[in-house]
Design an enzyme around this catalytic site. Structure first.
Site, PDB file in Angstrom:
ATOM      1  N   GLY A 157       0.792  -1.228   0.000  1.00 31.29           N
ATOM      2  CA  GLY A 157       0.000   0.000   0.000  1.00 31.29           C
ATOM      3  C   GLY A 157       0.818   1.269   0.000  1.00 31.29           C
ATOM      4  O   GLY A 157       0.300   2.348   0.253  1.00 31.29           O
ATOM      5  N   GLY A 188       2.564   2.314  -2.663  1.00 32.81           N
ATOM      6  CA  GLY A 188       2.598   2.910  -3.999  1.00 32.81           C
ATOM      7  C   GLY A 188       3.510   2.211  -4.985  1.00 32.81           C
ATOM      8  O   GLY A 188       3.873   2.790  -6.005  1.00 32.81           O
ATOM      9  N   LYS A 189       3.865   0.956  -4.719  1.00 35.68           N
ATOM     10  CA  LYS A 189       4.785   0.266  -5.617  1.00 35.68           C
ATOM     11  C   LYS A 189       4.156   0.033  -6.985  1.00 35.68           C
ATOM     12  O   LYS A 189       4.787   0.274  -8.008  1.00 35.68           O
ATOM     13  CB  LYS A 189       5.230  -1.064  -4.985  1.00 35.68           C
ATOM     14  CG  LYS A 189       6.038  -0.851  -3.705  1.00 35.68           C
ATOM     15  CD  LYS A 189       6.586  -2.138  -3.164  1.00 35.68           C
ATOM     16  CE  LYS A 189       5.513  -3.060  -2.626  1.00 35.68           C
ATOM     17  NZ  LYS A 189       4.758  -2.467  -1.498  1.00 35.68           N
ATOM     18  N   THR A 190       2.909  -0.417  -6.985  1.00 40.05           N
ATOM     19  CA  THR A 190       2.234  -0.625  -8.263  1.00 40.05           C
ATOM     20  C   THR A 190       2.105   0.693  -9.017  1.00 40.05           C
ATOM     21  O   THR A 190       2.340   0.768 -10.224  1.00 40.05           O
ATOM     22  CB  THR A 190       0.845  -1.246  -8.041  1.00 40.05           C
ATOM     23  OG1 THR A 190       0.986  -2.393  -7.218  1.00 40.05           O
ATOM     24  CG2 THR A 190       0.212  -1.644  -9.341  1.00 40.05           C
ATOM     25  N   HIS A 198      14.844   7.292  23.092  1.00 40.91           N
ATOM     26  CA  HIS A 198      15.800   6.211  22.853  1.00 40.91           C
ATOM     27  C   HIS A 198      16.678   6.519  21.627  1.00 40.91           C
ATOM     28  O   HIS A 198      17.903   6.484  21.694  1.00 40.91           O
ATOM     29  CB  HIS A 198      15.007   4.911  22.646  1.00 40.91           C
ATOM     30  CG  HIS A 198      15.837   3.713  22.334  1.00 40.91           C
ATOM     31  ND1 HIS A 198      16.074   2.718  23.247  1.00 40.91           N
ATOM     32  CD2 HIS A 198      16.474   3.345  21.198  1.00 40.91           C
ATOM     33  CE1 HIS A 198      16.835   1.793  22.688  1.00 40.91           C
ATOM     34  NE2 HIS A 198      17.091   2.146  21.438  1.00 40.91           N
ATOM     35  N   GLU A 199      16.018   6.858  20.536  1.00 43.46           N
ATOM     36  CA  GLU A 199      16.773   7.125  19.308  1.00 43.46           C
ATOM     37  C   GLU A 199      17.655   8.367  19.464  1.00 43.46           C
ATOM     38  O   GLU A 199      18.773   8.414  18.951  1.00 43.46           O
ATOM     39  CB  GLU A 199      15.825   7.317  18.120  1.00 43.46           C
ATOM     40  CG  GLU A 199      15.046   6.062  17.736  1.00 43.46           C
ATOM     41  CD  GLU A 199      15.939   4.873  17.408  1.00 43.46           C
ATOM     42  OE1 GLU A 199      17.018   5.072  16.828  1.00 43.46           O
ATOM     43  OE2 GLU A 199      15.545   3.745  17.762  1.00 43.46           O
ATOM     44  N   HIS A 250      20.877   7.386  21.123  1.00 40.54           N
ATOM     45  CA  HIS A 250      21.847   6.840  20.172  1.00 40.54           C
ATOM     46  C   HIS A 250      22.527   7.968  19.392  1.00 40.54           C
ATOM     47  O   HIS A 250      23.738   8.001  19.235  1.00 40.54           O
ATOM     48  CB  HIS A 250      21.134   5.950  19.139  1.00 40.54           C
ATOM     49  CG  HIS A 250      20.731   4.598  19.640  1.00 40.54           C
ATOM     50  ND1 HIS A 250      21.572   3.770  20.319  1.00 40.54           N
ATOM     51  CD2 HIS A 250      19.561   3.922  19.527  1.00 40.54           C
ATOM     52  CE1 HIS A 250      20.943   2.637  20.611  1.00 40.54           C
ATOM     53  NE2 HIS A 250      19.713   2.714  20.137  1.00 40.54           N
ATOM     54  N   ASP A 301      19.950  -3.911  20.823  1.00 41.07           N
ATOM     55  CA  ASP A 301      21.110  -3.043  21.031  1.00 41.07           C
ATOM     56  C   ASP A 301      22.139  -3.744  21.912  1.00 41.07           C
ATOM     57  O   ASP A 301      23.340  -3.713  21.645  1.00 41.07           O
ATOM     58  CB  ASP A 301      20.707  -1.743  21.733  1.00 41.07           C
ATOM     59  CG  ASP A 301      19.864  -0.853  20.849  1.00 41.07           C
ATOM     60  OD1 ASP A 301      19.845  -1.082  19.628  1.00 41.07           O
ATOM     61  OD2 ASP A 301      19.236   0.078  21.387  1.00 41.07           O
TER      62      ASP A 301
END
Ligand code: ADP
Ligand code: MG
Ligand code: ZN
Length: 498
Positions: free
Chosen positions: A108, A110-112, A332-333, A336, A407
């Protein structure tokens, strides 16, 4: 035509045999059975499956402008396609043609659409099929269908007088998973082999140049043979859209809908964390239906708001993280990222809390030159970066969570690397024969030392930790530059104060 001639000869042969006095009953019987099977298979569409029904209906042309929030993917795709557009040049220079592009990412997104847009962009006829269509219980049918698919593409292009054809295979993992692994025997293998054969046979100087595009959300399942040079050379990642991307998609899908003055699409974008393009399309549609039910002439914000819940319930969306969890992820991110900046300034290129694959958050480090050897300092720095997520959670929220498990595993692996290469206090050792207790003690020492270091470092930049996390929660992403700006501000203020 050939079929008729063969049939004629067979018939003549049978009559001849009968005339010569042979008993032809078994032959007649066999013939009848064969004919019956042939027509049965035909009527079920097993033999000559026609792929034409998948062609985009005329007037339904999709262009890259219709695909929202996928700027990076479109950019990469365009580059690859421009390569194809310059076929003459490529031929002259003897460059191996690009034969396959693999679009990977959740459904879903948008690949198609991208594949259709690519067909329009290269002025190619578009033929599409899905991996599941190739798998039948009759051996050999899948391979035959692959052959037929390429044939259809060629014929269609010739008929329409076009030089390019684009074959799109959706859900390629169904037919292209690792050979010899699928439970259902050879059928898959034959089909995949046929696809490889067809792709290997493509040349730049063919009358119709064929490009194969395929989509999957399970690259890990694909047979490595598919990813080799000369097959699916290019991979384009199509990710779930971030907030900006969602806004873009909402705008696209409300183009043809009357919106009331109170509509704030930005607020809807913010509310729809984790939605794919398809979800957003369905959201705008639901909102319009709700408006119609209420007898409104325009769609109001409350309709959109209600539609968000409706889509989430109806589509059984992957569990949406709560505001609490998102805040934790952001902190958390950020942990890092700040540690990464502290050990190596300039190393963070971006930070997001948009879901990517399994992870809720994601820190992208600037690509480094390939390194084949690591120093102790480098490994320790990496351990510090790995531990910083959990330390940041503890520092700001008071406790840690299970989000840091992988981690820690990674950090432990790095610590083992230090021991293994004789850089721990034990000197040169053989990890395998090292007593378990000692191994554990030294490993823990290495990790503890870095943990203390991270605690001290992050405590010093707590203000930055909070502001970056806030920014991240609000915007869902932050660039490395913006992050450094905030960090520098905090560091300078601290310097001035001391
Ligand atoms: P996929 O092939 O990745 O599963 P599709 O291309 O089939 O996704 O998308 C299904 C529908 O969802 C599209 O027809 C379109 O309405 C909507 N959609 C998905 N992604 C986007 C996008 N990036 N921009 C606009 N609409 C989208
Ligand atoms: Mg699709
Ligand atoms: Zn982490």
């Amino acid at each position: 035509m050939l079929k008729e001639i063969c049939l004629g000869f067979a018939l003549a042969g049978v009559i001849f045999l009968a005339a010569a006095g042979y008993d032809i009953t078994p032959l007649l019987f066999l013939g009848a059975v064969g004919l019956g099977l042939y027509y049965f298979a035909h009527s079920r569409g097993l033999i000559a499956k026609n792929f034409s029904e998948h062609r985009a209906a005329p007037g339904q042309q999709i262009s890259f402008e219709d695909v929202g929030g996928q700027a990076t993917a479109i950019q990469e795709l365009r580059e690859a396609l421009d390569f194809i557009k310059n076929a003459q040049q490529i031929q002259k220079l003897g460059i191996r043609p690009l034969k396959g592009i693999l679009l990977t990412g959740p459904s879903g997104t948008g690949k198609t659409m991208l594949a259709r847009a690519a067909a329009g962009y290269t002025d190619a006829v578009f033929v599409a099929a899905s991996g599941s269509e190739f798998i039948e219980m009759y051996a050999g049918v899948g391979a035959q269908r692959v052959r037929r698919l390429f044939q259809t593409a060629r014929e269609k292009a010739l008929k329409q007088g076009r030089a390019n054809a684009l074959i799109f295979i959706d859900e390629i993992e169904i037919l292209g998973s690792r050979r010899g692994q699928t439970t259902s025997h050879l059928e898959y293998d034959q089909t995949l082999n046929q696809l490889l054969v067809e792709m290997d046979g493509l040349k730049v100087d063919d009358r119709v140049r064929i490009l194969v595009m395929a989509a999957t959300n399970r690259v890990d399942m694909l047979d490595p043979a598919l990813l080799r040079p000369g097959r699916f050379d290019r991979q384009v990642r199509v990710e779930l859209p971030d907030k900006e991307g969602r806004l873009e998609i909402l705008k696209l899908h409300t183009r043809n809908k009357p919106l009331a003055a109170d509509v704030n699409l930005e607020a809807v974008a913010k509310e729809t964390f984790g939605f794919s393009g398809a979800h957003l399309e369905s959201l705008t549609n639901e909102a319009a239906i709700l408006a119609m039910r209420e007898g409104c002439q325009e769609i109001h914000q409350r309709h959109l708001h209600e539609a968000v819940d409706k889509v989430m319930m109806g589509e059984r969306l992957d569990r949406r993280p709560s505001a609490h969890e998102l805040r934790r992820v952001a902190i958390h991110e950020t942990g890092h990222a700040l540690m990464s900046e502290l050990v190596k300034p300039g190393s963070v290129s971006a930070l997001t809390v948009t879901p990517r694959g399994q992870a809720l958050g994601y820190m992208r480090q600037s690509p480094e030159d390939d390194t084949y050897m690591y120093t102790k300092e480098y490994l320790e720095d990496q351990i510090a970066v790995m531990l910083a997520g959990a330390v940041a959670e503890e520092q700001i929220l008071g406790e840690r969570s299970t989000g840091a498990t992988s981690d820690f595993q990674q950090a432990a692996r790095l610590a083992e690397k230090i021991m293994e290469s004789g850089m721990s206090r034990l000197g040169v050792i053989n990890l395998e024969v090292l007593p378990k207790g000692l191994r554990y003690r030294v490993l823990t020492e290495i990790l503890r030392k870095q943990e203390e270091r991270v605690k001290a470092s992050l405590a010093r930049v707590e203000a930055a930790l909070c502001s970056v996390a806030e920014f991240l929660l609000e915007q869902e992403k932050i660039t490395g530059e913006k992050l450094r700006e905030i960090l520098q501000g905090v560091l300078q203020r601290e310097k001035a104060a001391s």
